[in-house]
Design a protein around this motif. Structure first.
Motif, PDB file in Angstrom:
ATOM      1  N   VAL A   1       0.710  -1.103   0.043  1.00  0.00           N
ATOM      2  CA  VAL A   1       0.052   0.013   0.009  1.00  0.00           C
ATOM      3  C   VAL A   1       0.882   1.289  -0.064  1.00  0.00           C
ATOM      4  CG1 VAL A   1      -1.971  -1.155   1.159  1.00  0.00           C
ATOM      5  CG2 VAL A   1      -0.417   0.002   2.693  1.00  0.00           C
ATOM      6  N   THR A   2       2.273   1.152   0.114  1.00  0.00           N
ATOM      7  CA  THR A   2       3.047   2.383   0.318  1.00  0.00           C
ATOM      8  C   THR A   2       3.982   2.357  -0.941  1.00  0.00           C
ATOM      9  OG1 THR A   2       4.477   1.299   1.774  1.00  0.00           O
ATOM     10  CG2 THR A   2       2.855   2.757   2.818  1.00  0.00           C
ATOM     11  N   LYS A   3       4.102   1.228  -1.739  1.00  0.00           N
ATOM     12  CA  LYS A   3       5.165   1.182  -2.689  1.00  0.00           C
ATOM     13  C   LYS A   3       4.749   0.382  -3.912  1.00  0.00           C
ATOM     14  CE  LYS A   3       9.379   1.045  -1.014  1.00  0.00           C
ATOM     15  NZ  LYS A   3      10.679   0.725  -0.545  1.00  0.00           N
ATOM     16  N   LEU A   4       4.165  -0.778  -3.831  1.00  0.00           N
ATOM     17  CA  LEU A   4       4.169  -1.654  -4.877  1.00  0.00           C
ATOM     18  C   LEU A   4       3.053  -1.607  -5.693  1.00  0.00           C
ATOM     19  CD1 LEU A   4       5.102  -5.120  -2.995  1.00  0.00           C
ATOM     20  CD2 LEU A   4       6.756  -3.554  -4.453  1.00  0.00           C
ATOM     21  N   GLU A   5       1.989  -0.999  -5.307  1.00  0.00           N
ATOM     22  CA  GLU A   5       0.718  -0.617  -6.204  1.00  0.00           C
ATOM     23  C   GLU A   5       1.259   0.588  -7.042  1.00  0.00           C
ATOM     24  OE1 GLU A   5      -2.678  -1.576  -6.839  1.00  0.00           O
ATOM     25  OE2 GLU A   5      -1.946  -3.504  -5.713  1.00  0.00           O
ATOM     26  N   HIS A   6       1.026   0.404  -8.425  1.00  0.00           N
ATOM     27  CA  HIS A   6       1.464   1.485  -9.143  1.00  0.00           C
ATOM     28  C   HIS A   6       0.261   1.907  -9.973  1.00  0.00           C
ATOM     29  CE1 HIS A   6       5.973  -0.241  -9.355  1.00  0.00           C
ATOM     30  NE2 HIS A   6       5.573   0.590  -8.080  1.00  0.00           N
TER      31      HIS A   6
ATOM     32  N   TYR B   1      -1.375   5.546  -9.431  1.00  0.00           N
ATOM     33  CA  TYR B   1      -1.489   7.054  -9.426  1.00  0.00           C
ATOM     34  C   TYR B   1      -0.294   7.788  -9.985  1.00  0.00           C
ATOM     35  CZ  TYR B   1      -5.469   5.650  -6.350  1.00  0.00           C
ATOM     36  OH  TYR B   1      -6.649   5.081  -5.971  1.00  0.00           O
ATOM     37  N   ALA B   2      -0.793   8.772 -10.616  1.00  0.00           N
ATOM     38  CA  ALA B   2       0.371   9.509 -11.324  1.00  0.00           C
ATOM     39  C   ALA B   2       1.284  10.276 -10.394  1.00  0.00           C
ATOM     40  CB  ALA B   2      -0.130  10.425 -12.077  1.00  0.00           C
ATOM     41  N   ASP B   3       1.142  10.631  -9.315  1.00  0.00           N
ATOM     42  CA  ASP B   3       2.032  11.239  -8.377  1.00  0.00           C
ATOM     43  C   ASP B   3       2.805  10.569  -7.426  1.00  0.00           C
ATOM     44  OD1 ASP B   3       1.188  13.848  -9.762  1.00  0.00           O
ATOM     45  OD2 ASP B   3      -0.871  14.001  -8.319  1.00  0.00           O
ATOM     46  N   PHE B   4       2.497   9.305  -7.106  1.00  0.00           N
ATOM     47  CA  PHE B   4       3.016   8.737  -5.864  1.00  0.00           C
ATOM     48  C   PHE B   4       3.039   7.156  -6.195  1.00  0.00           C
ATOM     49  CE2 PHE B   4      -1.139  10.250  -4.784  1.00  0.00           C
ATOM     50  CZ  PHE B   4      -1.839   9.045  -4.488  1.00  0.00           C
TER      51      PHE B   4
ATOM     52  N   GLY C   1       2.262   3.326  -4.457  1.00  0.00           N
ATOM     53  CA  GLY C   1       1.240   2.978  -3.265  1.00  0.00           C
ATOM     54  C   GLY C   1       0.022   3.683  -3.490  1.00  0.00           C
ATOM     55  N   LEU C   2      -0.681   3.538  -2.449  1.00  0.00           N
ATOM     56  CA  LEU C   2      -2.107   4.112  -2.397  1.00  0.00           C
ATOM     57  C   LEU C   2      -2.342   5.195  -1.774  1.00  0.00           C
ATOM     58  CD1 LEU C   2      -4.076   0.607  -1.890  1.00  0.00           C
ATOM     59  CD2 LEU C   2      -3.438   1.772  -3.995  1.00  0.00           C
ATOM     60  N   ASN C   3      -1.073   5.756  -1.040  1.00  0.00           N
ATOM     61  CA  ASN C   3      -1.033   6.932  -0.241  1.00  0.00           C
ATOM     62  C   ASN C   3      -2.359   7.073   0.884  1.00  0.00           C
ATOM     63  OD1 ASN C   3       0.106   9.549   0.520  1.00  0.00           O
ATOM     64  ND2 ASN C   3      -1.306  10.540  -0.936  1.00  0.00           N
ATOM     65  N   LEU C   4      -2.601   6.062   1.512  1.00  0.00           N
ATOM     66  CA  LEU C   4      -3.608   5.917   2.532  1.00  0.00           C
ATOM     67  C   LEU C   4      -3.488   6.951   3.595  1.00  0.00           C
ATOM     68  CD1 LEU C   4      -3.752   2.108   2.508  1.00  0.00           C
ATOM     69  CD2 LEU C   4      -5.075   3.908   1.060  1.00  0.00           C
ATOM     70  N   THR C   5      -4.234   7.272   4.416  1.00  0.00           N
ATOM     71  CA  THR C   5      -4.272   7.992   5.650  1.00  0.00           C
ATOM     72  C   THR C   5      -3.604   7.202   6.689  1.00  0.00           C
ATOM     73  OG1 THR C   5      -6.227   7.192   6.632  1.00  0.00           O
ATOM     74  CG2 THR C   5      -6.540   9.073   5.279  1.00  0.00           C
ATOM     75  N   TRP C   6      -2.779   8.320   7.598  1.00  0.00           N
ATOM     76  CA  TRP C   6      -1.997   7.853   8.820  1.00  0.00           C
ATOM     77  C   TRP C   6      -2.873   6.944   9.611  1.00  0.00           C
ATOM     78  CZ3 TRP C   6      -2.422   7.451  14.075  1.00  0.00           C
ATOM     79  CH2 TRP C   6      -1.146   7.501  14.764  1.00  0.00           C
TER      80      TRP C   6
END
Length: 395
Positions: free
Chosen positions: A135-140, A142-145, A147-152
């Motif tokens: 969820v922070t690295k392997l999912e590709h 989104y254009a800007d990042f 992972g999924l850029n989930l909430t804290w």
């Protein structure tokens, strides 16, 4: 129990007070941050692949047995029910329930054990840490990042749903590298408990797999209803159903008993959790995080019942010779794949060769590990055939 389910309790994790995302984004006009997290998980490739990942039985052994996907959906239903009764954020509880198994390998715990053994000397393998990597690295997507850029709050719950990961007996140097690396970017307060929504998701996982393994084990013929009669609680519930419905067909008996067992466990969680809330008197999610023990929990008596059930399932189901044979083959597939791809990374698909550091390198090991961990059961079986069957024309 909360007297007016549907109201928000003061100790709930509030979406309006989220600590945000690692990469700032405009908020959605139609969804809360936690609803957005849930939707990102549901639309992820890793979530879709859970459909063909083993819970206990490899996917081709039958269409009616649980997979990681059906299990995750069942966990989310239980988690939402408990969260609603406690006045918590249902969306966050559901999000954590849906995401909790994303990091699992093909072939269930057998695949995980095999991959961890392959990664000995290369940082090991841990499915919770793998979920964080996904969820922070392997999912590709989104254009800007990456992972999924989930909430804290979601990331915290995924890492700490079983409690603090830094404890007096365990320092940061003993944590999986993925957790340490991410904590260097964003402090997840690894020494504290997670919010109640994460604690609910963890207990919902226990309730779901204990009961649904009874269901799957009975349907597979690994044990019988008579074999369960000596177990505390489980035997009592099955006797109650048999006495109430003499002559009822077995499939309905199983469903009715499992349904009642789930209800009994949820009721126990609610009673014990309310007693702990009454003692701790948390007035905020922060109070929950800094409490000296988990607040969402089974009673001591239910823990004993569950321990007896788990011991039974371990002996009669997870170590049944039919399951052993399947899992033995699964471990060989994982070991074979890792050994070949680590020694010959040029056999990886081109997008997976990026980031490798040559045959048998440290970075190559992690890339191969990520590749294998993301496989479904059937893809792993087919990939093994392609790479090892000399007569397979797809090699």
């Amino acid at each position: 129990m909360v007297s007016n389910p549907g109201t928000t309790a003061p100790f709930a994790t509030l979406a309006v007070e989220t600590r945000g995302r690692l990469y700032p984004e405009p908020e959605s006009a139609t969804r809360t941050p936690f609803q957005r997290d849930r939707d990102r998980i549901i639309h992820s490739g890793a979530f879709r692949r859970l459909k063909y990942k083993t819970q206990v039985f490899v996917y081709h052994e039958g269409d009616n047995y649980r997979t990681r996907l059906s299990h995750s959906l069942e966990v989310s239903q239980i988690a939402r029910s408990i969260a609603r009764l406690l006045g918590l954020d249902e969306d966050l509880a559901e999000t954590l329930a849906l995401a909790h198994d994303l990091g699992h390998t093909p072939f269930g715990h057998a695949g995980e054990d095999a991959l961890d053994g392959c990664m000995d000397g290369f940082g090991g393998f841990d499915h919770n840490a793998q979920t964080l990597r996904i969820v922070t690295k392997l999912e590709h997507r989104y254009a800007d990042f990456d992972g999924l850029n989930l909430t804290w709050e979601t990331l915290e719950g995924l890492v700490k749903h079983n409690g603090p990961v830094i404890t007096p007996g365990r320092g940061a140097d003993e944590l999986p590298r993925a957790i340490v690396e991410y904590a260097e970017q964003q402090d997840l307060e690894l020494h504290s408990y997670a919010g109640l929504e994460a604690q609910v998701a963890a207990l919902a996982d226990d309730i779901a797999y204990n009961n649904h393994d009874i269901d799957d084990g009975l349907r597979a013929g690994l044990f019988s209803i008579d074999d369960l009669m000596a177990l505390p609680l489980v035997g009592d519930v099955f006797r109650e159903v048999l006495d109430s419905y003499p002559g009822l067909e077995e499939t309905r008996i199983i469903h009715e008993a499992v349904r009642r067992l789930i209800g009994a466990m949820i009721g126990d969680v609610m009673q014990e959790t309310q007693a702990r809330l009454d003692r701790a008197k948390p007035q905020s999610a922060a109070d929950v995080r800094h409490n000296d023990r988990a607040i969402v929990a089974f009673s001591a008596e239910m823990n004993e019942h569950n321990a007896a059930l788990k011991a039974f399932l371990f002996e009669r189901m997870y170590r049944h010779y039919r399951v052993n044979r399947s899992m033995s083959k699964a471990k060989r597939i994982v070991r074979d794949l890792f050994g070949l791809l680590h020694a010959e990374p040029n056999q990886l698909p081109p997008e997976w060769q990026a980031g490798c550091d040559g045959p048998e390198g440290m970075k190559t090991a992690r890339r191969v590990c990520d590749f294998i961990a993301g496989m479904t059961d059937r893809f792993a079986i087919e990939e093994h055939k392609r790479l090892f069957d000399l007569h397979d024309p797809r090699g």
